[in-house]
Design a protein around this motif. Structure first.
Motif, PDB file in Angstrom:
ATOM      1  N   ASN A 126      -4.894  -2.454   1.200  1.00  0.00           N
ATOM      2  CA  ASN A 126      -3.987  -1.470   1.814  1.00  0.00           C
ATOM      3  C   ASN A 126      -4.648  -0.784   2.997  1.00  0.00           C
ATOM      4  O   ASN A 126      -4.015  -0.546   4.028  1.00  0.00           O
ATOM      5  CB  ASN A 126      -3.586  -0.411   0.788  1.00  0.00           C
ATOM      6  CG  ASN A 126      -2.420  -0.883  -0.075  1.00  0.00           C
ATOM      7  OD1 ASN A 126      -1.792  -1.904   0.221  1.00  0.00           O
ATOM      8  ND2 ASN A 126      -2.142  -0.148  -1.143  1.00  0.00           N
ATOM      9  N   LYS A 143      -4.351  -3.090   5.737  1.00  0.00           N
ATOM     10  CA  LYS A 143      -2.957  -3.269   6.173  1.00  0.00           C
ATOM     11  C   LYS A 143      -2.463  -2.045   6.941  1.00  0.00           C
ATOM     12  O   LYS A 143      -1.801  -2.166   7.960  1.00  0.00           O
ATOM     13  CB  LYS A 143      -2.082  -3.515   4.937  1.00  0.00           C
ATOM     14  CG  LYS A 143      -0.669  -3.897   5.303  1.00  0.00           C
ATOM     15  CD  LYS A 143       0.077  -4.599   4.180  1.00  0.00           C
ATOM     16  CE  LYS A 143      -0.028  -3.912   2.843  1.00  0.00           C
ATOM     17  NZ  LYS A 143       0.956  -4.469   1.879  1.00  0.00           N
ATOM     18  N   ASP A 153     -10.238   5.498   4.138  1.00  0.00           N
ATOM     19  CA  ASP A 153     -10.009   4.780   5.403  1.00  0.00           C
ATOM     20  C   ASP A 153      -9.665   5.778   6.506  1.00  0.00           C
ATOM     21  O   ASP A 153      -9.496   6.959   6.250  1.00  0.00           O
ATOM     22  CB  ASP A 153      -8.901   3.722   5.230  1.00  0.00           C
ATOM     23  CG  ASP A 153      -7.552   4.342   4.926  1.00  0.00           C
ATOM     24  OD1 ASP A 153      -7.169   5.316   5.608  1.00  0.00           O
ATOM     25  OD2 ASP A 153      -6.855   3.860   3.986  1.00  0.00           O
ATOM     26  N   ARG A 201       7.994   1.732  -1.370  1.00  0.00           N
ATOM     27  CA  ARG A 201       7.283   1.461  -0.117  1.00  0.00           C
ATOM     28  C   ARG A 201       7.755   2.455   0.918  1.00  0.00           C
ATOM     29  O   ARG A 201       8.865   2.953   0.851  1.00  0.00           O
ATOM     30  CB  ARG A 201       7.592   0.048   0.390  1.00  0.00           C
ATOM     31  CG  ARG A 201       7.493  -1.025  -0.672  1.00  0.00           C
ATOM     32  CD  ARG A 201       7.363  -2.393  -0.046  1.00  0.00           C
ATOM     33  NE  ARG A 201       6.188  -2.489   0.783  1.00  0.00           N
ATOM     34  CZ  ARG A 201       6.202  -2.932   2.027  1.00  0.00           C
ATOM     35  NH1 ARG A 201       7.326  -3.311   2.591  1.00  0.00           N
ATOM     36  NH2 ARG A 201       5.086  -2.992   2.728  1.00  0.00           N
ATOM     37  N   LEU A 202       6.895   2.728   1.894  1.00  0.00           N
ATOM     38  CA  LEU A 202       7.285   3.703   2.916  1.00  0.00           C
ATOM     39  C   LEU A 202       7.641   3.009   4.231  1.00  0.00           C
ATOM     40  O   LEU A 202       7.993   3.660   5.194  1.00  0.00           O
ATOM     41  CB  LEU A 202       6.133   4.693   3.158  1.00  0.00           C
ATOM     42  CG  LEU A 202       5.595   5.405   1.911  1.00  0.00           C
ATOM     43  CD1 LEU A 202       4.493   6.369   2.300  1.00  0.00           C
ATOM     44  CD2 LEU A 202       6.713   6.155   1.192  1.00  0.00           C
ATOM     45  N   HIS A 203       7.507   1.675   4.239  1.00  0.00           N
ATOM     46  CA  HIS A 203       7.745   0.968   5.506  1.00  0.00           C
ATOM     47  C   HIS A 203       8.613  -0.252   5.266  1.00  0.00           C
ATOM     48  O   HIS A 203       8.737  -0.711   4.137  1.00  0.00           O
ATOM     49  CB  HIS A 203       6.405   0.514   6.111  1.00  0.00           C
ATOM     50  CG  HIS A 203       5.418   1.614   6.224  1.00  0.00           C
ATOM     51  ND1 HIS A 203       5.424   2.489   7.277  1.00  0.00           N
ATOM     52  CD2 HIS A 203       4.428   2.011   5.391  1.00  0.00           C
ATOM     53  CE1 HIS A 203       4.453   3.384   7.090  1.00  0.00           C
ATOM     54  NE2 HIS A 203       3.842   3.114   5.952  1.00  0.00           N
ATOM     55  N   THR A 215       4.918  -5.913  -1.279  1.00  0.00           N
ATOM     56  CA  THR A 215       5.900  -5.954  -2.371  1.00  0.00           C
ATOM     57  C   THR A 215       6.163  -4.582  -2.978  1.00  0.00           C
ATOM     58  O   THR A 215       7.081  -4.404  -3.764  1.00  0.00           O
ATOM     59  CB  THR A 215       5.389  -6.866  -3.499  1.00  0.00           C
ATOM     60  OG1 THR A 215       4.128  -6.347  -3.938  1.00  0.00           O
ATOM     61  CG2 THR A 215       5.224  -8.285  -3.024  1.00  0.00           C
ATOM     62  N   GLY A 216       5.291  -3.613  -2.680  1.00  0.00           N
ATOM     63  CA  GLY A 216       5.465  -2.289  -3.297  1.00  0.00           C
ATOM     64  C   GLY A 216       4.966  -2.248  -4.732  1.00  0.00           C
ATOM     65  O   GLY A 216       5.299  -1.349  -5.487  1.00  0.00           O
ATOM     66  N   LEU A 222       0.006  -0.432  -5.576  1.00  0.00           N
ATOM     67  CA  LEU A 222      -0.512   0.830  -6.110  1.00  0.00           C
ATOM     68  C   LEU A 222      -0.072   1.059  -7.554  1.00  0.00           C
ATOM     69  O   LEU A 222      -0.806   1.653  -8.339  1.00  0.00           O
ATOM     70  CB  LEU A 222      -0.085   2.005  -5.223  1.00  0.00           C
ATOM     71  CG  LEU A 222      -0.820   2.093  -3.870  1.00  0.00           C
ATOM     72  CD1 LEU A 222      -0.331   3.293  -3.071  1.00  0.00           C
ATOM     73  CD2 LEU A 222      -2.331   2.185  -4.074  1.00  0.00           C
TER      74      LEU A 222
HETATM   75  P1  ADP Z   1       2.690  -2.303  -0.508  1.00  0.00           P
HETATM   76  O1  ADP Z   1       1.308  -2.190   0.039  1.00  0.00           O
HETATM   77  O2  ADP Z   1       3.018  -3.617  -1.055  1.00  0.00           O
HETATM   78  O3  ADP Z   1       3.720  -1.729   0.361  1.00  0.00           O
HETATM   79  P2  ADP Z   1       1.664  -0.439  -2.406  1.00  0.00           P
HETATM   80  O4  ADP Z   1       2.141  -0.040  -3.764  1.00  0.00           O
HETATM   81  O5  ADP Z   1       0.298  -1.000  -2.326  1.00  0.00           O
HETATM   82  O6  ADP Z   1       2.734  -1.361  -1.810  1.00  0.00           O
HETATM   83  O7  ADP Z   1       1.724   0.840  -1.482  1.00  0.00           O
HETATM   84  C1  ADP Z   1       2.868   1.659  -1.472  1.00  0.00           C
HETATM   85  C2  ADP Z   1       2.974   2.386  -0.162  1.00  0.00           C
HETATM   86  O8  ADP Z   1       1.931   3.331  -0.046  1.00  0.00           O
HETATM   87  C3  ADP Z   1       2.813   1.504   1.043  1.00  0.00           C
HETATM   88  O9  ADP Z   1       4.049   0.940   1.394  1.00  0.00           O
HETATM   89  C4  ADP Z   1       2.300   2.453   2.104  1.00  0.00           C
HETATM   90  O10 ADP Z   1       3.365   3.107   2.704  1.00  0.00           O
HETATM   91  C5  ADP Z   1       1.512   3.472   1.320  1.00  0.00           C
HETATM   92  N1  ADP Z   1       0.070   3.205   1.404  1.00  0.00           N
HETATM   93  C6  ADP Z   1      -0.697   2.580   0.479  1.00  0.00           C
HETATM   94  N2  ADP Z   1      -1.994   2.560   0.865  1.00  0.00           N
HETATM   95  C7  ADP Z   1      -2.046   3.154   2.081  1.00  0.00           C
HETATM   96  C8  ADP Z   1      -3.121   3.457   3.020  1.00  0.00           C
HETATM   97  N3  ADP Z   1      -4.391   3.100   2.777  1.00  0.00           N
HETATM   98  N4  ADP Z   1      -2.789   4.126   4.152  1.00  0.00           N
HETATM   99  C9  ADP Z   1      -1.499   4.495   4.389  1.00  0.00           C
HETATM  100  N5  ADP Z   1      -0.478   4.255   3.553  1.00  0.00           N
HETATM  101  C10 ADP Z   1      -0.733   3.580   2.418  1.00  0.00           C
END
Ligand code: ADP
Length: 607
Positions: free
Chosen positions: A505, A508, A535, A554-556, A564-565, A568
């Protein structure tokens, strides 16, 4: 001048009477302050009478202790007048100290008036001797006696005001104060006596014949002590009565049923809620054995349990660990919780039982337990379903994705451009679905793992994760630092997955305007380790700190950042599976730090 002499025994009696009068006065001041209006007036009258008589008889006994070479006597009318002055001054003093406040000015004025009253009583008492020629007073000593009277009054008022309530230990304090006040009254009297001079040849106009002064002193003392003793006894009785009244009122208004029983098991007191709860009228319960409130099957054993409580009476809950039942008048039973409290009275120890009807609470607890069980079961079923579905979907998906990829590879450019585009969409969809199903499978496997815990070198686990992320790390040019990772007892595969998701993440969601820097580390705490993956990426709004750990949140959009959301949610599951937790701190635009904790003693959730 005649030289007067004192009978030391009677002087001592006068001192004792002064102390007793002071004690009565202080006690009355307390009563008046605590009592309500009507009763307060009554206590003021009783107190003024007892205190006035006390002070006056101190003076009178002091006079009887005194003798001159000539016969002495006292005019009854003037002596009575001096008694009235003493009572009036006492009433004024008691009224003053029972006021809500006693500012300095009022204290000074009160002290002057009361001092003048006492001095007035004394000198009126002296006048009762009707000396001819008149007694000559030495001016300095005369003044001193008045000053002493005023100062003593001031001190007495102040002490009485301070002691009247809120005093944690009124008994000993009051006795001490009574001695000080007694000394002051006696001091005033004997100073005044020292001021009096009887010229040679004086005659006492009120001299009576025959009445032995010793006897008179004895009678006056007995009378005074009796009056004060009666006042004090009433005060004590009244206090007891009040205490009992307050106790009854408190029991009556308690928000719970209360039953008081004596050693024999008879009910001596119940409140309104007991009537409501058990369906009896009060007089149907009073005097009856408490066992009538118990179902029949418990009655035989109860007297012995009751006896046990009276043997060692301490406040406690009754029947901890087993269900207790109450029996209504109509024969129905209900679940109860009972608290037992010993109440010590002068009539012995009683037990006050507080009884709560817990039928509703038990019902709610049972409903909650059933619901939790149902939820657990349906959760397990859902997990099973997710696992089976994703597992079973893998096969047909492979059957779609494999040929599709082949189709794309072999026939790219051989069909028309639209066909190429369609195939590309299909391949993309199939691979996304594959990622989703892989993640789901990983997610539902966390709870099912029966792998044993093993010593896990976390640096090694991170390395494994980075190997899997190699392409992404290289592509992003990420600088990754790692420090102080411990060896813990854990499921090493899952710890790798955790790191892989967090570092993945971080890569990404990196910031496009600055080189990516990732720090991984751990800190020891009393109860375990707290790891962090920090990070300098795009960061997260605080509003989403909790939501991002939920599955599929997911936020995006997929276009901005693929995913896939589940990542985490998987991390959370792994941390919790190890008995730890996960959380984030972040500043939008400035990077995020993900923390997860692993307890020292990992107790795995049951699969
Ligand atoms: P995915 O990565 O598949 O979208 P995750 O469950 O890993 O799903 O993460 C959920 C959301 O949390 C992500 O869509 C993102 O918006 C936010 N997120 C996770 N890790 C980070 C990070 N290191 N920096 C910023 N936003 C993050």
């Amino acid at each position: 001048m005649y030289v007067g002499t004192y009978n030391p025994l009677i002087v001592l009696v006068s001192f004792l009477v002064a102390i007793l009068a002071s004690y009565t006065a202080l006690d009355m001041a307390g009563r008046i302050t605590l009592a309500r209006e009507h009763a307060a007036r009554r206590w003021l009258a009783v107190g003024a009478f007892a205190m006035g008589t006390g002070i006056w008889s101190m003076h009178f006994i002091g006079m009887l202790a005194f003798s001159l070479p000539i016969a002495l006597g006292y005019d009854p009318t003037i002596t009575f007048l001096s008694l009235l002055i003493a009572i009036a001054s006492s009433a004024f003093a008691l009224w003053l100290v029972s006021q809500p406040v006693l500012p300095g000015m009022r204290l000074a004025l009160g002290a002057s008036l009361m001092g003048a009253g006492i001095a007035g009583m004394h000198y009126t008492g002296m006048a009762a001797m009707r000396m001819v020629p008149a007694i000559q007073y030495i001016p300095a000593l005369f003044l001193l006696s008045i000053v002493i009277a005023m100062l003593a009054s001031g001190a007495a008022l102040w002490i009485a005001f301070r002691l009247r309530r809120h005093s944690p230990r009124p008994g000993p304090l009051r006795s001490g104060a009574a001695v000080v006040m007694g000394l002051a009254i006696v001091g005033m009297h004997y100073t005044a006596m020292a001021a009096a001079q009887f010229p040679l040849g004086s005659i006492c106009g009120a001299a009576r014949n025959g009445m032995n002064t010793g006897w008179l002193a004895f009678l006056v003392t007995i009378g005074t002590v009796t009056i004060m003793a009666i006042a004090l006894t009433f005060s004590v009785l009244d206090r007891r009565l009040h205490a009992e009244e307050r106790f009854r009122a408190a029991v009556e208004s308690a928000p719970i049923a209360m039953v008081m029983i004596e050693r024999t098991g008879s009910i001596t007191l119940v409140n309104a809620l007991t009537e409501t709860l058990f369906g009896y009228q009060r007089d149907e319960l009073l005097g009856r054995p408490v066992e009538i409130l118990l179902p029949k099957r418990y009655r035989a054993a109860h007297p012995q349990l009751r006896g046990g409580f009276f043997q060692a009476p301490v406040a406690r809950r009754m029947g901890v660990g087993r269900d207790l039942f109450g029996l209504r008048k109509d024969g129905s039973e209900f679940l109860v919780e009972i608290g037992l409290n010993p109440v010590e009275t002068s009539d012995g120890v009683f037990v006050l039982a507080a009884i709560a009807d817990i039928t509703e609470r038990k019902r709610a607890e049972e409903a909650l337990r059933q619901r939790t069980e149902e939820l657990d079961r349906s959760n397990r079923e859902l997990e099973q379903f997710a696992y089976v579905a994703s597992h079973d979907l893998q096969e047909p998906l492979r059957a779609i994705a494999g040929p599709l990829t082949l189709l794309q590879r072999r026939y790219h450019g051989q069909l028309d451009a639209r066909a190429d585009e369609f195939i590309e969409h299909a391949v993309d969809g199939a691979s996304r679905m594959q990622a989703l199903i892989d993640d789901l499978l990983a997610f539902s496997r966390v709870g099912r793992s029966t792998e044993p815990l093993q010593q896990t070198d976390c640096t090694q686990a991170l390395d494994n994760a980075l190997k899997n992320l190699k392409a992404a790390v290289d592509e992003s040019g990420a600088q990754i630092s790692c420090e102080g990772l411990p060896t813990v007892r854990a499921l090493s595969g899952q710890i790798s997955v955790l790191f892989q998701n967090l570092v993945g993440n971080a890569i990404k969601f990196r910031h496009k305007d600055r080189p990516l820097q990732i720090d991984v580390g751990a800190d020891a705490r009393d109860d375990g380790w707290v790891f962090h993956v920090r990070d300098n990426g795009i960061g997260i709004e605080p509003a989403y700190f909790e939501r991002i750990f939920l599955i599929f949140q997911r936020l995006h959009t997929h276009r901005d950042y693929p995913g896939t959301g589940i990542g985490l949610a998987l991390c959370k599951r792994i941390a919790e599976h190890h008995g730890g937790g996960i959380w984030v701190e972040s500043e939008p635009g400035n990077g995020s730090t993900f923390f997860f904790s692993l307890p020292r003693q990992v107790s795995r959730e049951e699969p």
